[in-house]
Design a protein around this motif. Structure first.
Motif, PDB file in Angstrom:
ATOM      1  N   LEU A   1       0.747  -1.169   0.132  1.00 44.58           N
ATOM      2  CA  LEU A   1       0.095   0.138  -0.174  1.00 44.58           C
ATOM      3  C   LEU A   1       0.835   1.303  -0.089  1.00 44.58           C
ATOM      4  O   LEU A   1       0.333   2.459   0.009  1.00 44.58           O
ATOM      5  N   GLN A   2       2.117   1.182   0.013  1.00 47.25           N
ATOM      6  CA  GLN A   2       2.965   2.314  -0.113  1.00 47.25           C
ATOM      7  C   GLN A   2       3.401   2.793  -1.303  1.00 47.25           C
ATOM      8  O   GLN A   2       3.377   1.999  -2.258  1.00 47.25           O
ATOM      9  N   GLY A   3       3.928   3.841  -1.390  1.00 44.23           N
ATOM     10  CA  GLY A   3       4.349   4.361  -3.045  1.00 44.23           C
ATOM     11  C   GLY A   3       5.819   4.337  -3.103  1.00 44.23           C
ATOM     12  O   GLY A   3       6.256   4.808  -4.133  1.00 44.23           O
ATOM     13  N   PHE A   4       6.292   3.078  -2.554  1.00 48.40           N
ATOM     14  CA  PHE A   4       7.727   2.925  -2.854  1.00 48.40           C
ATOM     15  C   PHE A   4       7.749   1.346  -2.813  1.00 48.40           C
ATOM     16  O   PHE A   4       7.115   0.783  -2.122  1.00 48.40           O
ATOM     17  N   CYS A   5       9.018   0.560  -3.156  1.00 48.35           N
ATOM     18  CA  CYS A   5       9.283  -0.893  -3.452  1.00 48.35           C
ATOM     19  C   CYS A   5       9.233  -1.037  -1.831  1.00 48.35           C
ATOM     20  O   CYS A   5      10.141  -0.657  -1.102  1.00 48.35           O
ATOM     21  N   PRO A   6       8.604  -2.148  -1.597  1.00 41.50           N
ATOM     22  CA  PRO A   6       8.850  -2.785  -0.401  1.00 41.50           C
ATOM     23  C   PRO A   6      10.042  -3.428  -0.165  1.00 41.50           C
ATOM     24  O   PRO A   6      10.399  -3.784   1.010  1.00 41.50           O
ATOM     25  N   ILE A   7      10.921  -3.762  -1.240  1.00 39.42           N
ATOM     26  CA  ILE A   7      12.188  -4.307  -0.852  1.00 39.42           C
ATOM     27  C   ILE A   7      13.274  -3.089  -0.781  1.00 39.42           C
ATOM     28  O   ILE A   7      14.042  -3.225   0.152  1.00 39.42           O
ATOM     29  N   CYS A   8      13.451  -2.264  -2.040  1.00 39.77           N
ATOM     30  CA  CYS A   8      14.408  -1.384  -1.838  1.00 39.77           C
ATOM     31  C   CYS A   8      14.205   0.062  -1.731  1.00 39.77           C
ATOM     32  O   CYS A   8      15.034   1.043  -1.373  1.00 39.77           O
ATOM     33  N   GLY A   9      12.889   0.329  -1.742  1.00 40.30           N
ATOM     34  CA  GLY A   9      12.504   1.853  -1.443  1.00 40.30           C
ATOM     35  C   GLY A   9      12.511   2.519  -2.627  1.00 40.30           C
ATOM     36  O   GLY A   9      11.991   3.836  -2.400  1.00 40.30           O
ATOM     37  N   SER A  10      12.653   1.938  -3.782  1.00 38.58           N
ATOM     38  CA  SER A  10      12.620   2.904  -5.127  1.00 38.58           C
ATOM     39  C   SER A  10      10.993   3.093  -5.698  1.00 38.58           C
ATOM     40  O   SER A  10      10.181   2.552  -5.070  1.00 38.58           O
ATOM     41  N   GLY A  11      11.128   3.868  -6.617  1.00 43.45           N
ATOM     42  CA  GLY A  11       9.474   4.462  -7.163  1.00 43.45           C
ATOM     43  C   GLY A  11       9.266   3.332  -8.308  1.00 43.45           C
ATOM     44  O   GLY A  11       9.965   2.593  -8.599  1.00 43.45           O
ATOM     45  N   THR A  12       8.144   3.275  -8.494  1.00 42.50           N
ATOM     46  CA  THR A  12       7.639   2.628  -9.655  1.00 42.50           C
ATOM     47  C   THR A  12       7.689   2.909 -10.959  1.00 42.50           C
ATOM     48  O   THR A  12       7.633   4.077 -11.169  1.00 42.50           O
ATOM     49  N   ILE A  13       7.986   2.188 -11.876  1.00 43.18           N
ATOM     50  CA  ILE A  13       8.197   2.583 -13.389  1.00 43.18           C
ATOM     51  C   ILE A  13       7.253   2.291 -14.089  1.00 43.18           C
ATOM     52  O   ILE A  13       7.002   2.531 -15.177  1.00 43.18           O
ATOM     53  N   LEU A  14       6.632   0.783 -14.194  1.00 47.26           N
ATOM     54  CA  LEU A  14       5.430   0.604 -14.672  1.00 47.26           C
ATOM     55  C   LEU A  14       4.401  -0.214 -13.743  1.00 47.26           C
ATOM     56  O   LEU A  14       4.739  -0.662 -12.845  1.00 47.26           O
ATOM     57  N   SER A  15       3.389  -0.640 -14.575  1.00 50.65           N
ATOM     58  CA  SER A  15       2.298  -1.361 -13.961  1.00 50.65           C
ATOM     59  C   SER A  15       1.766  -2.342 -14.862  1.00 50.65           C
ATOM     60  O   SER A  15       2.033  -2.329 -16.190  1.00 50.65           O
ATOM     61  N   ILE A  16       1.538  -3.760 -14.549  1.00 50.47           N
ATOM     62  CA  ILE A  16       0.996  -4.739 -15.204  1.00 50.47           C
ATOM     63  C   ILE A  16      -0.108  -5.211 -14.635  1.00 50.47           C
ATOM     64  O   ILE A  16      -0.454  -5.659 -13.398  1.00 50.47           O
ATOM     65  N   LEU A  17      -1.154  -5.306 -15.562  1.00 56.35           N
ATOM     66  CA  LEU A  17      -2.489  -5.857 -15.285  1.00 56.35           C
ATOM     67  C   LEU A  17      -2.364  -7.739 -15.576  1.00 56.35           C
ATOM     68  O   LEU A  17      -1.930  -8.044 -16.796  1.00 56.35           O
ATOM     69  N   GLU A  18      -2.887  -8.407 -14.641  1.00 58.34           N
ATOM     70  CA  GLU A  18      -2.752  -9.981 -14.828  1.00 58.34           C
ATOM     71  C   GLU A  18      -4.371 -10.227 -15.093  1.00 58.34           C
ATOM     72  O   GLU A  18      -5.094  -9.525 -15.223  1.00 58.34           O
ATOM     73  N   ASP A  19      -4.426 -11.663 -15.109  1.00 49.39           N
ATOM     74  CA  ASP A  19      -5.752 -12.361 -15.089  1.00 49.39           C
ATOM     75  C   ASP A  19      -6.685 -11.739 -13.960  1.00 49.39           C
ATOM     76  O   ASP A  19      -6.182 -11.293 -12.696  1.00 49.39           O
ATOM     77  N   GLU A  20      -8.003 -11.582 -14.251  1.00 49.82           N
ATOM     78  CA  GLU A  20      -8.912 -10.995 -13.185  1.00 49.82           C
ATOM     79  C   GLU A  20      -8.594  -9.471 -12.857  1.00 49.82           C
ATOM     80  O   GLU A  20      -8.963  -9.111 -11.661  1.00 49.82           O
ATOM     81  N   GLY A  21      -7.805  -8.798 -13.547  1.00 44.88           N
ATOM     82  CA  GLY A  21      -7.402  -7.573 -13.321  1.00 44.88           C
ATOM     83  C   GLY A  21      -6.645  -7.245 -12.183  1.00 44.88           C
ATOM     84  O   GLY A  21      -6.283  -5.936 -11.795  1.00 44.88           O
ATOM     85  N   ARG A  22      -5.911  -8.233 -11.750  1.00 46.32           N
ATOM     86  CA  ARG A  22      -4.691  -8.169 -10.751  1.00 46.32           C
ATOM     87  C   ARG A  22      -3.684  -7.275 -11.155  1.00 46.32           C
ATOM     88  O   ARG A  22      -3.440  -7.285 -12.108  1.00 46.32           O
ATOM     89  N   ARG A  23      -3.156  -6.434 -10.435  1.00 41.21           N
ATOM     90  CA  ARG A  23      -2.198  -5.450 -10.718  1.00 41.21           C
ATOM     91  C   ARG A  23      -1.079  -5.501 -10.037  1.00 41.21           C
ATOM     92  O   ARG A  23      -0.840  -5.910  -8.632  1.00 41.21           O
ATOM     93  N   ARG A  24       0.214  -5.462 -10.624  1.00 36.07           N
ATOM     94  CA  ARG A  24       1.528  -5.604  -9.944  1.00 36.07           C
ATOM     95  C   ARG A  24       2.072  -4.550 -10.582  1.00 36.07           C
ATOM     96  O   ARG A  24       1.852  -3.901 -11.656  1.00 36.07           O
TER      97      ARG A  24
END
Length: 297
Positions: free
Chosen positions: A180-203
Motif C-alpha cells: 500500500l506504500q508508494g515505494f518498493c517494499p524491497i528497496c524503496g525505489s519508485g515504480t516505473i511500470l504497472s502490469i495487469l494480470e488475469d482477473e484484473g490483478r495489478r502488479r
C-alpha cells in the motif's frame, strides 16, 4: 509470487530474445534501438544465471522494526553484488555500445579503454549504490564523457546482482499481500511500470530492483489517490495491450501493460523502451513521469 506471473514474463536470455523479436515485428519503428537494448538484456539474463552471492539475511528484529515504520526491507546501499560477473558484464556492455548511437558508442569506447588502464568498475558500483554523484561527475569530467552514460553502464552491469538480491529478499514479504506504500517494499525505489494480470490483478514494477509486487487495482502509485474522478487513461488503438494511466490529483502518469491482451512474452525493461512514444504523448498532455530512469540512454 504466483504461477501466472511466471507464465507471461520472459525470464531467460532465450525468452528475452523471443520477446525482443516480437516487439520488433509489432513496432518496427523501434527496431534499431531495440536491437541494442535487446542484446544488453540478453547479456544481463545470461549473467544472472552465473552470479554467486552470499544470501542476504535479515533478522526478525530488523524486519519488525522496518515494517513498523513502513520502511522497505533494505536501503539501496545495502545491496550486494558479484564483482567478477558485474565487471565482465560492464565490459560486455561497453563493447555492445560501440554499435549503438554515435554518442553512446564514442563514450563507451572511452570508458572501456579507461577500465583497461586505471578505472575500476567496482568503484563505480559502490558509488552508484551509495548515491555518490560526485564520483560520477569527477570521472565524467576526467574522461570527457557524459555522467549519464557512465551511470547507465554501471547500473546495468549491477542489475543481475540487484535482481538476484531482490528475489532473495522477497521471501521476507507476505505472499500476495497488496503493498500500500508508494515505494518498493524491497528497496524503496519508485515504480516505473504497472502490469495487469488475469482477473484484473495489478502488479507494480519497481524502478531500481525491477521486482514485481501486488498493488491496489486503481490507486495512483505516486500520490495514492483512489478517487475515480482523478483517474483516467488513454491508449493507441493499434496497441491495446499498453495504456497510460493518468492521475489528475498529482498530474503524473504510469504506463500499464495488460498481459491479458497479448500472447507475447513480457519483459518489463523492454516494454519501457518500446513505449517511449506514449511517454511523449502523456507529457504533451501535461503529465509528468512518476520517476525518471537515470539508467536509460
Amino acid at each position: 509470487r504466483g504461477t501466472h506471473m511466471r507464465s507471461y514474463l520472459a525470464l531467460t536470455s532465450g525468452q528475452v530474445k523471443k520477446a525482443v523479436e516480437a516487439v520488433k515485428k509489432s513496432k518496427p519503428v523501434y527496431a534499431e534501438i531495440i536491437d541494442f537494448y535487446g542484446k544488453v538484456f540478453e547479456a544481463q539474463e545470461d549473467c544472472k544465471s552465473r552470479i554467486d552471492l552470499e544470501p542476504l539475511q535479515l533478522s526478525e528484529d530488523l524486519r519488525t522494526a522496518r515494517a513498523r515504520e513502513n520502511l522497505s526491507l533494505i536501503e539501496i546501499k545495502e545491496f550486494v553484488y558479484d564483482d567478477t560477473e558485474s565487471t565482465n558484464l560492464f565490459m560486455t556492455i561497453c563493447n555492445l555500445s560501440k554499435n549503438s548511437n554515435p554518442q553512446l558508442s564514442a563514450s563507451a569506447a572511452v570508458i572501456g579503454n579507461a577500465v583497461k588502464k586505471t578505472l575500476k568498475p567496482a568503484e563505480l558500483f559502490s558509488g552508484l549504490l551509495e548515491g555518490n554523484e560526485a564520483l560520477f561527475e569527477n570521472i565524467a569530467d576526467e574522461l570527457q564523457v557524459e555522467k549519464q552514460v557512465i551511470g547507465y553502464i554501471a547500473y546495468n552491469s549491477l542489475k543481475p546482482s540487484i535482481g538476484a538480491c531482490a528475489e532473495q529478499l522477497a521471501v521476507y514479504l507476505g505472499q500476495g499481500e497488496p503493498w500500500l506504500q508508494g515505494f518498493c517494499p524491497i528497496c524503496g525505489s519508485g515504480t516505473i511500470l504497472s502490469i495487469l494480470e488475469d482477473e484484473g490483478r495489478r502488479r507494480l514494477v519497481w524502478s531500481f530492483c525491477w521486482h514485481l509486487w501486488s498493488a491496489k487495482r486503481v490507486d495512483c502509485p505516486y500520490c495514492e489517490s483512489s478517487q475515480n474522478k482523478d483517474m483516467h487513461y488513454f491508449y493507441n488503438e493499434e496497441e491495446k495491450d499498453t495504456r497510460v494511466d493518468l492521475c489528475d490529483n498529482c498530474k503524473k502518469y504510469i504506463k500499464t501493460i495488460d498481459s491479458r491482451k497479448t500472447d507475447r512474452l513480457i519483459y518489463p525493461p523492454l516494454e519501457q523502451i518500446a513505449s517511449m512514444h506514449l511517454d511523449i504523448k502523456a507529457q504533451e498532455l501535461g503529465y509528468a513521469p512518476g520517476i525518471r530512469l537515470f539508467m536509460q540512454v
